[in-house]
Design a protein around this motif. Sequence first.
Motif, PDB file in Angstrom:
ATOM      1  N   VAL A  93       0.949  -1.269   0.129  1.00  0.00           N
ATOM      2  CA  VAL A  93      -0.023  -0.042   0.037  1.00  0.00           C
ATOM      3  C   VAL A  93       0.977   1.252   0.195  1.00  0.00           C
ATOM      4  CG1 VAL A  93      -0.196   0.333   2.474  1.00  0.00           C
ATOM      5  CG2 VAL A  93      -2.121   0.926   0.929  1.00  0.00           C
ATOM      6  N   MET A  94       2.239   1.184   0.329  1.00  0.00           N
ATOM      7  CA  MET A  94       3.257   2.252   0.386  1.00  0.00           C
ATOM      8  C   MET A  94       3.393   2.885  -0.881  1.00  0.00           C
ATOM      9  SD  MET A  94       2.595   3.124   3.422  1.00  0.00           S
ATOM     10  CE  MET A  94       3.914   4.477   3.398  1.00  0.00           C
ATOM     11  N   LEU A  95       3.213   2.187  -1.940  1.00  0.00           N
ATOM     12  CA  LEU A  95       3.582   2.169  -3.244  1.00  0.00           C
ATOM     13  C   LEU A  95       2.236   2.618  -4.018  1.00  0.00           C
ATOM     14  CD1 LEU A  95       5.800  -0.827  -4.382  1.00  0.00           C
ATOM     15  CD2 LEU A  95       6.621   1.550  -3.286  1.00  0.00           C
ATOM     16  N   VAL A  96       1.049   1.801  -3.571  1.00  0.00           N
ATOM     17  CA  VAL A  96       0.003   2.236  -4.281  1.00  0.00           C
ATOM     18  C   VAL A  96      -0.579   3.513  -3.813  1.00  0.00           C
ATOM     19  CG1 VAL A  96      -2.497   1.179  -4.145  1.00  0.00           C
ATOM     20  CG2 VAL A  96      -0.927  -0.110  -4.227  1.00  0.00           C
TER      21      VAL A  96
ATOM     22  N   SER B 140      -8.032  -1.270  -1.124  1.00  0.00           N
ATOM     23  CA  SER B 140      -6.797  -1.913  -0.647  1.00  0.00           C
ATOM     24  C   SER B 140      -5.869  -1.017   0.164  1.00  0.00           C
ATOM     25  CB  SER B 140      -5.908  -2.063  -1.889  1.00  0.00           C
ATOM     26  OG  SER B 140      -5.338  -1.186  -2.523  1.00  0.00           O
ATOM     27  N   VAL B 141      -6.038   0.239   0.019  1.00  0.00           N
ATOM     28  CA  VAL B 141      -5.097   1.164   0.887  1.00  0.00           C
ATOM     29  C   VAL B 141      -5.837   0.841   2.523  1.00  0.00           C
ATOM     30  CG1 VAL B 141      -4.872   3.646   1.679  1.00  0.00           C
ATOM     31  CG2 VAL B 141      -4.818   2.858  -0.740  1.00  0.00           C
ATOM     32  N   PHE B 142      -7.117   0.957   2.494  1.00  0.00           N
ATOM     33  CA  PHE B 142      -7.742   0.659   3.933  1.00  0.00           C
ATOM     34  C   PHE B 142      -7.643  -0.660   4.610  1.00  0.00           C
ATOM     35  CE2 PHE B 142      -9.925   4.513   2.207  1.00  0.00           C
ATOM     36  CZ  PHE B 142      -9.756   5.496   3.250  1.00  0.00           C
ATOM     37  N   TRP B 143      -7.741  -1.693   3.478  1.00  0.00           N
ATOM     38  CA  TRP B 143      -7.729  -3.227   3.922  1.00  0.00           C
ATOM     39  C   TRP B 143      -6.287  -3.455   4.308  1.00  0.00           C
ATOM     40  CZ3 TRP B 143     -12.615  -5.360   2.051  1.00  0.00           C
ATOM     41  CH2 TRP B 143     -12.681  -6.818   2.615  1.00  0.00           C
ATOM     42  N   ALA B 144      -5.313  -2.711   3.939  1.00  0.00           N
ATOM     43  CA  ALA B 144      -3.639  -3.023   4.127  1.00  0.00           C
ATOM     44  C   ALA B 144      -3.788  -2.697   5.671  1.00  0.00           C
ATOM     45  CB  ALA B 144      -2.804  -2.426   3.426  1.00  0.00           C
ATOM     46  N   VAL B 145      -4.202  -1.768   6.011  1.00  0.00           N
ATOM     47  CA  VAL B 145      -4.083  -1.418   7.552  1.00  0.00           C
ATOM     48  C   VAL B 145      -4.986  -2.312   8.304  1.00  0.00           C
ATOM     49  CG1 VAL B 145      -4.771   0.605   9.146  1.00  0.00           C
ATOM     50  CG2 VAL B 145      -3.946   1.161   7.155  1.00  0.00           C
TER      51      VAL B 145
END
Length: 406
Positions: free
Chosen positions: A80-83, A186-191
């Motif tokens: 997510v740090m790249l997305v 995916s950003v929220f899901w990664a957390v």
Amino acid sequence: MKSLKVVGSLIKDSLGEITHGSRAYHIWMAVLTFVMLFGMYNYGTQLEQGLSATGMTDRVSWGLYISNFTFLVGVAAAAVMLVLPAYVLKNIDFKQAVLIGEGLAVSALLMCLAFVVADMGGPARLWHMIPVIGVFNFPNSMLTWDVLVLNGYLFINITVPLYILIMRYQGKTPNPKIYIPGVFISVFWAVAIHMVTAFLYQGLQARPFWNNALLGPRFLASAFAAGPALIILVLAVIRKFTEFKVPDNTIKKISLIVTVAAQINLIMLISELFKEFYAPTHHSISAVYLFFGIKGKVALLPWIWTSITMNVIATTVLTFHKLRSNFKVLYVVCGMLFVAIWIEKGFGLIVPGFIPGPWGKIAEYTPTFVEVSVTIGIWAMGAFIFTILAKTGIAIELGKLVYKKK
């Protein structure tokens, strides 16, 4: 019908791509295959003898398998740090590396699931985790939440990149209205996958070593340090052995993410040490065992102090821009940081949570040859899957794999 033809053609072309390469590529894949087979052989021993073939006992029931599972959840979340900067903040520099990060996330998640299967003793027990059929115990069990978020994140990380690659395989431009919603999710899901995993440990009242409000945020900080550090190392290999050229500026920006996350992780570590040792209580005994040993029981001392030393050195070097901009130095410290956090989130977190036990019994844990070989085999499986995904994705990005209309 047309979509099925495109997918079938992509699979066929991909098989042709991954079965051809340089001598170094074939040696690499052969070594990974051998290591996987050796791990499967030893896993057969575990299936035959049960979990008694491992170093785990009724007192220390989570060991090397769950340690790697916990660490790899962080590696998966690091994509997510790249997305985030590439698609949400519209930073074009990161788009070159997003494909690699997503492939790494898929490989890490599959390794997570493999480690869970290994830790359960055998795949026959997996039916317990199937909703309706098994004893899923949702929503009361945090483990069921973990199953949902991990499989959901795996689905997102497969479908979004697959759509983009299929479109580019056909020479078309991916429609942002289709894949951008998945990117935001995916950003929220990664957390979520990391926080839920942290809650899984925090919710165990009998393990005071894990009853820490900083556990979730520190999981994220260490994940966003170790994951991008691994991505930098992978990009270095790809830049050297393929035509897929990632700009220097992309690696420098990723290194900045690693630096900030490593600094935050170190600050949180200092905060935890202050809490445990400035005003210690009887709940601090696991931390005492971890960092200093108790009554001659010092199995974890070399691991944790090696981890802290490597962590401090790597973070200090990364803090200086001049040193961080030297790629040779950067690759070394990224490797150090990756290993340091692997130790910290494994032997430094999971194992001491069980030692001493609730009744004060000190039963140390040492992984057996079976555990080590199965673990290495699963890591080889992850590297094998990632190599296949990366080689196919890079070929499509470079225009080597193109859909040929009949």
